[in-house]
Scaffold this active site. Structure first.
Site, PDB file in Angstrom:
ATOM      1  N   CYS C   8       0.824  -1.196   0.000  1.00  0.00           N
ATOM      2  CA  CYS C   8       0.000   0.000   0.000  1.00  0.00           C
ATOM      3  C   CYS C   8       0.862   1.251   0.000  1.00  0.00           C
ATOM      4  CB  CYS C   8      -0.884   0.037   1.250  1.00  0.00           C
ATOM      5  SG  CYS C   8      -1.962  -1.377   1.383  1.00  0.00           S
ATOM      6  N   GLY C  36      -0.802   0.741  -5.044  1.00  0.00           N
ATOM      7  CA  GLY C  36      -2.089   0.142  -4.718  1.00  0.00           C
ATOM      8  C   GLY C  36      -3.158   0.679  -5.639  1.00  0.00           C
ATOM      9  N   ASN C 111       0.516   0.250   6.050  1.00  0.00           N
ATOM     10  CA  ASN C 111       1.192  -0.492   4.989  1.00  0.00           C
ATOM     11  C   ASN C 111       2.010  -1.581   5.657  1.00  0.00           C
ATOM     12  OD1 ASN C 111       4.007   0.284   2.799  1.00  0.00           O
ATOM     13  ND2 ASN C 111       2.575  -1.398   2.698  1.00  0.00           N
ATOM     14  N   GLY C 112       1.759  -2.821   5.263  1.00  0.00           N
ATOM     15  CA  GLY C 112       2.495  -3.942   5.854  1.00  0.00           C
ATOM     16  C   GLY C 112       1.541  -5.018   6.307  1.00  0.00           C
ATOM     17  N   TYR C 256      11.034  -4.202  -7.010  1.00  0.00           N
ATOM     18  CA  TYR C 256       9.798  -4.105  -7.762  1.00  0.00           C
ATOM     19  C   TYR C 256       8.818  -3.018  -7.319  1.00  0.00           C
ATOM     20  CZ  TYR C 256       5.271  -5.307  -9.720  1.00  0.00           C
ATOM     21  OH  TYR C 256       4.062  -5.247 -10.361  1.00  0.00           O
TER      22      TYR C 256
HETATM   23  N1  LIG Z   1       5.820   5.959 -14.152  1.00  0.00           N
HETATM   24  C1  LIG Z   1       6.616   4.913 -14.046  1.00  0.00           C
HETATM   25  N2  LIG Z   1       7.637   4.741 -14.882  1.00  0.00           N
HETATM   26  C2  LIG Z   1       8.408   3.659 -14.799  1.00  0.00           C
HETATM   27  N3  LIG Z   1       8.213   2.708 -13.911  1.00  0.00           N
HETATM   28  C3  LIG Z   1       7.216   2.853 -13.041  1.00  0.00           C
HETATM   29  C4  LIG Z   1       6.378   3.946 -13.067  1.00  0.00           C
HETATM   30  N4  LIG Z   1       5.461   3.805 -12.097  1.00  0.00           N
HETATM   31  C5  LIG Z   1       5.719   2.631 -11.483  1.00  0.00           C
HETATM   32  N5  LIG Z   1       6.798   2.079 -12.057  1.00  0.00           N
HETATM   33  C6  LIG Z   1       7.378   0.804 -11.793  1.00  0.00           C
HETATM   34  O1  LIG Z   1       6.614  -0.080 -12.583  1.00  0.00           O
HETATM   35  C7  LIG Z   1       6.715  -1.357 -12.054  1.00  0.00           C
HETATM   36  C8  LIG Z   1       5.403  -2.040 -12.206  1.00  0.00           C
HETATM   37  O2  LIG Z   1       5.017  -1.901 -13.527  1.00  0.00           O
HETATM   38  P1  LIG Z   1       4.994  -3.077 -14.562  1.00  0.00           P
HETATM   39  O3  LIG Z   1       6.129  -3.981 -14.474  1.00  0.00           O
HETATM   40  O4  LIG Z   1       4.787  -2.414 -15.868  1.00  0.00           O
HETATM   41  O5  LIG Z   1       3.656  -3.769 -14.158  1.00  0.00           O
HETATM   42  P2  LIG Z   1       3.334  -5.247 -13.784  1.00  0.00           P
HETATM   43  O6  LIG Z   1       3.105  -5.190 -12.307  1.00  0.00           O
HETATM   44  O7  LIG Z   1       2.084  -5.484 -14.565  1.00  0.00           O
HETATM   45  O8  LIG Z   1       4.487  -6.098 -14.181  1.00  0.00           O
HETATM   46  C9  LIG Z   1       7.217  -1.206 -10.658  1.00  0.00           C
HETATM   47  O9  LIG Z   1       8.501  -1.672 -10.640  1.00  0.00           O
HETATM   48  C10 LIG Z   1       7.257   0.292 -10.414  1.00  0.00           C
HETATM   49  O10 LIG Z   1       8.360   0.620  -9.675  1.00  0.00           O
HETATM   50 MG   LIG Z   2       6.286  -6.116 -14.614  1.00  0.00          MG
END
Ligand SMILES: Nc1ncnc2c1ncn2[C@@H]1O[C@H](COP(=O)(O)OP(=O)(O)O)[C@@H](O)[C@H]1O
Ligand SMILES: [Mg+2]
Ligand SMILES: Nc1ncnc2c1ncn2[C@@H]1O[C@H](COP(=O)(O)OP(=O)(O)O)[C@@H](O)[C@H]1O
Ligand SMILES: Nc1ncnc2c1ncn2[C@@H]1O[C@H](COP(=O)(O)OP(=O)(O)O)[C@@H](O)[C@H]1O
Ligand SMILES: Nc1ncnc2c1ncn2[C@@H]1O[C@H](COP(=O)(O)OP(=O)(O)O)[C@@H](O)[C@H]1O
Ligand code: SF4
Ligand code: SF4
Ligand code: SF4
Ligand code: SF4
Ligand SMILES: [Mg+2]
Ligand SMILES: [Mg+2]
Ligand SMILES: [Mg+2]
Lengths: 467, 467, 467, 467
Positions: C8, C36, C111-112, C256
């Site tokens: 979250c 989230g 969160n957690g 991630y």
């Molecule tokens: N605006 C952004 N540009 C690049 N990466 C992003 C952005 N917003 C979130 N992220 C990163 O995107 C990742 C999740 O997106 P993605 O891999 O495309 O989705 P999924 O969960 O479907 O694999 C996370 O690692 C997050 O840190």
């Molecule tokens: Mg991904």
């Protein structure tokens, strides 16, 4: 007073027939919409699992489509329509509540108002309990659970809780295995039982039984706990805590809240209203050409007045059917009198006539005043106003949201002053002693405290002024 | 027949007072919602620029919030509520239409139905014109523009267009500088004029004038073209093409469409309905204990029947106020009779009684049959059905969506058969010759073609069967 | 395990500057939406009164318009974006929670995930407490109130509650007079502090500080309680319960969860991911023509791999930006491979090439398999898959929703089998010992239990299998 | 200039396989959403009957649920995503248009802009035609119908209409029996053909063919009319009016509009953008530490610049993925620079570095200026800005909404002034002569008029200034 004052509609259904549940919830809500237009909700029992859907809004706004749920496994549901004072509009307070506990979850819906919720609530808070809502329904839930920990059945827990609850409460409670209906020992608020081919229905008013095609069985008695088992659709019942008190059905249910086609505690609402009109004609006769009622709540009494007096009944106003909660109001001011968007007089009925105008009650007087003015603008020669409720003089602690005393017309002015303020040629109210004669069954007790000041039980300290 | 049959509501406002426009549109729509619940729209004139907002749905769905527009610069608007047959529900057909042309844009709203729209439409198509809608309103717009290219004023163009139009049309037209109201030379559909302090209002029914606080000036005459100038709020008028025809107001406006508080061509709708009840009592008397009307359209005639016959008037049914367009219907089947969600009888009114039941009309008979059954289930001893319209025997080409002949009960069965089908103890219809006496003003001509087969003008070829 | 697993986003703001609060909530929610997407909410403190707005849905669905609130009197707010496992989607579980008590109301966002929520919850239930939600956040609220009754300040109550709480929890708590941020003694989940001209901001990630123009002050330390007073915007802080434990930031935050532009516990997320790519290039080199990342989470590591290996970096896929929560999925089946609506390869990047493909992690393997197939269909000659997380072998009890062991690819197959299943030419994972080197700051402790099975604290009994 | 300038997405599908149509429309819209976010629509052909669903909004707003239509009988559909200048946002202008005519109805969707729509429109208006929209698409519909009346086939009518149309138009037309794709003789806007197992697909970009799993067949040739018959899914084609002109694909499609994974007229958009970066590196080299692109449109060129120059490629900004059309903007003012909600720099990438920043184009300069400031605030030592489009100096008449000359930075300032305004250390644009070399296929002609002022055809009189 801390608790919320509310008039609400309750509907519960338990049926082995899968099609009954979904349509039942839907029709139950529509049939009781007039009892609460602020919000509504449905709690479902799906193979013992309870779930909840609710929101602020009218039924058609909250449930615009057919309910989505597991029809095969859902055999019980309770629904609630809610009316709340404007200041307390919040989604948390919409019912049913769903509370979780490892001793078993429970959905609960409530119509009425406790008189001791404040002290119960502080006791629970002192014992470390938290509240999510400001409604006294959550207090009831706590009390039931408190006793559930030391009793064998939920019925016992409810009975013990009822010993501590004071005030007005009709309840529907749904656990994983049972649907339970409860009416407080004084029976302030209505609650009745209906039968489906293969199950049961509870409802605030009999019109909701009709809506789902259930046959009317009987009103719950004051102090009655009725239980339907999910497993076998068997009904059991017990009556508790009634030795010490006598019944006191809210007369305002007959005068205003309930739908005319409902029958409450064996009294036809429509007939009760017609009787009120007859009483008015006997007590406050006048020479006039036509009797009209303010739609919708004044129509039935107008027919009674007409029948008793012999003055022809007429239709004096058309009420716009499409104006709902979200309608944008005209701003106050001079022009208002010209704007007849909600209520429009039929000039041909009143022009040049002496008119008897019947409304259900006069609270602050502003609406009545406006309606009288419309009649005069439409050409009425005389206006004789009759109210099928006595003057409001005291606060209600049982769930009716009556304005504070300082806003009540009858608390501030005498008859002559009211006549002048309302600009009527004559003015007459139902007598408090007639209120309890709206039924022709002498055996039933009534509450009429807001008119008489005689409360059926203890009321909150300082309440009278705090209002 | 290709064109859409529709009953609709028109409202137009022109005012130098900025607050009138927004509230006016809002109230105009609500006041005319009963004339069309399928869709609605508003066209605004903002400093000469026309814009449009419209959609399928009720007023409170399409315009849930106050209109957003440039209040300072908007001085004119027209609104429309639309009723259409279910098969043709589409957003394109919602009105007003807004058409653009370098000679000037135009918004147009229409109530009624042309009888020669098919031939006009094909002519235009042959000349290379395209249509966006299936409504005959677009045909009218084309015709006006066709003549606009060769005339000096829009009024002249409208007059020339009217020479080619056949059938029923009340129109509101808004250009960058004018608000124009038009009523066809036979005056099939109503249209009236009201006055604001500093402007004018046009409306299908006078109840909409009341809603905005406008004073009633007069009905538009058949063949009248009324023009209000945006610049100076000046009104001019002319009457055209009326030499050849006589007026023929749709009697069904009085019997069913219009709101009882409206006055149409100087006839009070409420009084006309009361008169229909009196005629019924005279023509089809019976021994009974109570007279009730099917709400809402049968109530007024029931009062008339009661007054004429001396049989007491009662309230036999409660109609659920909250059931709207989107309500989920019970499925057809046996149980239906038990489900009384839309209309619920008041048993105390009818139990053990001989009941006279008044409805506005009997079309396919299915509704009447169901209502009679509800009464019998509620304990009525006898049911005497009276219809304040004569039997429907012929199609309407002027905008009323009457079922095709093969569905009309009266086309298929004789009186005796109908009585059996409807399960009534007696059955009586208003006589066709009485229909034109619903007004006590002898000077006004009526259309009653759907009852008599005598059409006021040419009707589409093969139409009778094509229906 | 009973509690909800969730990742979250938390954001809290306290500012004497009225414009900061509304925009702050809005921007805070958008900046943390990636943490989230199931639901979100805002709790406001308006002159000491707490109120709540929340619902299921994305920020733009739940708050489509600017917040309506009393700007003059509102000086504090907390917001929450929620991710929950699909089975538990319900509006009750959306946060913040608002609980009421005469000792003072409180809004709380979390969160957690606790590891001892089940036993705490049953204890409370045995003591007569009721729960409205299934989330462990409500358990935390109860614990704080339990101690609130016997302590002088909320800070003391929180400290005592922390002694009983086990597991992962970053919290934002808002009372009528204070905004409080809490990070559990192991610091599993991030939480940082920012400064506005005239107030403070707390956020799960520093990107949210940037979004509202706050300057980054520092990360909360594990076990820290930070309090801002509404009255004077003064900040006080204390650190508790950290003697017994060492810090253990969830490494999956770096790999991630977090946004690349965030800095967590002084580690740049983007740099950590680039480092993971470099480690992969060192540990699992290969001969190839281009390195590509799976967008968005694999892009940064791909750049690291490219830099370390010297193989050119390229863009291999375009991810559709407009596909959201409500997108209608293609049905499973053969054709699926051909449908490239969410992720479409750029053929010119991979055709005829040996491709290194970097993703953040491989969980069930289905997505990776599909992506490899898309590359082969687009003409890739070889595909070398590298995962910037080690293989998942153990459940997470701290709020990350890792599939149950029976679904985890690495629990069921060895490297050779995985290679075959995924249809790749080579396969390489980050080593568990490298995971804790994603930062170049040696002083910070990490949790990497889901890869190593070494949990930083006690875990729920039977949890390992119950997953 | 009267017509609307618009960039739009077209998608058409004809398939004997019933599942293709519904998902096809859905995926086609999502795949082309980047070409138009103002509104979208779908026209369906159900057993020869045409119907239409469209509205303002993104695909997920206009079509939140799966389409409801008769799957068994629907074999063809066309969809449209629309971009329009803000002033002209109105539902009428959303496409496809559906026009009705007894010679047959027709749905039409258009990408591009006519240069002679004004004169055509007035001619039609003089002939008595009415317009419902302000878009030039309606003019095209009229022209086709005009010729339809005198030709044997719709193909002939289209060919004749094309002789009169000037400017840019890619069209999809659907009649009761055919799906027709048309590309103007200069091929300004892209349009390609794909094959399904049992049918055909047309799309503005090849990424939409991928989205529905269609195989790419070829781009339509300039002047090509492609017809698919509903009855037998047979394809016929002809090429017309191309003798007199040479092809002129809009280069801005490659530079900005199209998705990088699309291939247009055999050119990979991604490769073209990489080439533009290489050109920039050759023409405007500099000493720097990292090359970054403004997401999303500057990323590909940044990779090209990095490869050519040897300066490492990095990620400099994170763009918030959740900010859509309805996002509430920060107000202009000093604080704006601090608010990094849409675009947030990654400090670790740029701190202390000399940064090459690549964007697709510089129009008014305000965005570029803000981005440069963000970089400096994040610690960049030097910023070298490169634009992969030449300076805009002339209006576009073919559907690209380029600001009026007085807003174009390059029209008002020389290089030195721009450097100062943008606050960059160096500034470089792609050369106009390089624009036409973005493809390595020498055979294709391009339009680059907005950079060079050399228009491929006649342009509207006074247009240059009127802009
Ligand atoms: N605006 C952004 N540009 C690049 N990466 C992003 C952005 N917003 C979130 N992220 C990163 O995107 C990742 C999740 O997106 P993605 O891999 O495309 O989705 P999924 O969960 O479907 O694999 C996370 O690692 C997050 O840190
Ligand atoms: Mg991904
Ligand atoms: N369908 C109905 N027909 C007639 N009366 C109704 C109906 N539904 C509710 N009522 C009655 O209407 C009354 C409230 O309506 P009304 O007086 O019109 O509203 P208000 O509360 O604005 O005065 C109540 O007395 C209720 O019993
Ligand atoms: N507010 C109102 N009060 C009474 N009658 C109304 C009102 N509004 C419209 N009407 C009348 O109601 C009739 C239509 O309603 P009703 O008969 O209830 O519906 P239905 O069309 O379903 O039979 C019309 O005759 C119309 O004149
Ligand atoms: N999913 C995607 N990934 C990368 N680029 C995309 C994607 N969809 C569209 N584009 C490209 O994004 C660019 C427009 O996006 P962007 O530059 O972020 O927006 P803006 O128009 O606000 O500058 C276009 O060049 C388009 O080709
Ligand atoms: S006080 Fe009045 S309103 Fe309240 S319960 Fe008694 S009678 Fe009803
Ligand atoms: S035919 Fe009947 S419904 Fe039609 S206009 Fe005449 S009277 Fe009215
Ligand atoms: S077990 Fe894994 S996912 Fe869970 S907190 Fe530890 S590192 Fe993070
Ligand atoms: S003028 Fe510019 S934007 Fe317009 S079509 Fe030509 S290259 Fe494209
Ligand atoms: Mg009333
Ligand atoms: Mg009716
Ligand atoms: Mg861009």
């Amino acid at each position: 007073m801390g608790g919320l004052k509310e008039e609400c509609g309750l509907f519960g259904i338990s049926s082995a027939h899968k099609e009954h549940i979904g349509l039942g919830c839907h029709y139950g809500l529509y049939a009781l919409q007039h009892r609460g237009q602020e919000g509504c909700g449905i709690a479902l029992n799906t193979d013992g699992e309870l779930s909840l859907q609710k929101d602020l809004g009218l039924v058609n706004e909250v449930f615009p489509k057919a309910l989505v749920f597991d029809e095969e496994k859902t055999r019980m549901a309770i629904v609630h329509t809610r009316y709340g004072t404007s200041g307390e509009r919040s989604r948390e307070n919409v019912q049913p509540l769903l509370v979780r506990h490892h001793a078993g979850s429970m959905a609960i819906a409530h119509n009425g108002n406790l008189t001791n919720d404040e002290s119960l609530r502080s006791q629970f808070e002192r014992d470390g309990c938290l509240f999510h809502t400001t409604s006294d329904t959550e207090v009831i839930a706590y009390l039931i659970y408190k006793h559930r920990l030391t009793t064998h059945t939920i019925a016992e827990a409810i009975e013990k809780a009822m010993a501590e609850l004071e005030g007005a409460y009709s309840l529907l409670i749904m656990t994983s295995s049972q649907l339970i209906a409860v009416r407080d020992p004084r029976g302030f608020r209505p609650l009745c039982l209906g039968k489906l081919e293969d199950g049961y229905v509870f409802a605030s008013e009999s019109c909701a039984l009709d809506a789902v095609g259930a046959s009317f069985v009987r009103d719950l008695q004051p102090g009655e706990i009725c239980i339907v088992d999910r497993a076998d659709q068997r009904l059991t019942s017990s009556i508790v805590h009634t030795n010490k008190v006598k019944s006191s059905l809210c007369v305002f249910e007959l005068i205003y809240f309930a739908r005319p086609d409902s029958v409450i505690d064996t009294i036809s609402v429509h007939q009760a209203r017609i009787r009120s009109g007859s009483f008015l004609a006997l007590e406050h006769p006048c020479q006039a050409d036509v009797v009209i009622g303010v739609p919708d709540s004044g129509i039935d009494a107008a027919i009674g007045y007409s029948r008793q007096s012999g003055i022809p009944y007429g239709i004096g106003f058309i009420k716009n059917k499409y104006i709902g909660r979200t309608f944008i109001q005209p701003k106050a001011g001079d022009r208002e009198s010209g704007v007849r968007i909600k209520l429009n007089p039929i000039a041909s009925t009143v022009r040049g006539k002496r008119v008897v105008l019947i409304d259900d009650s006069i609270v602050r007087g502003t609406t009545s005043k406006r309606i009288v003015r419309l009649l005069r603008e439409a050409g009425a020669k005389e206006v004789h106003l009759r109210s099928s409720a006595p003057p409001f003089l005291h606060p209600c602690y049982y769930g009716t949201d009556i304005n504070s005393r300082k806003d009540l017309l009858a608390c501030k002015y005498d008859m002559q002053q009211m006549k002048t303020i309302l600009d009527v040629d004559s003015l007459g109210f139902l007598l408090p002693e007639q209120v309890v004669k709206l039924s022709d069954h002498p055996c039933i007790g009534f509450c009429s405290a807001c008119f008489t000041g005689v409360y059926p039980g203890a009321v909150p300290q300082g309440g009278n002024n705090a209002q």
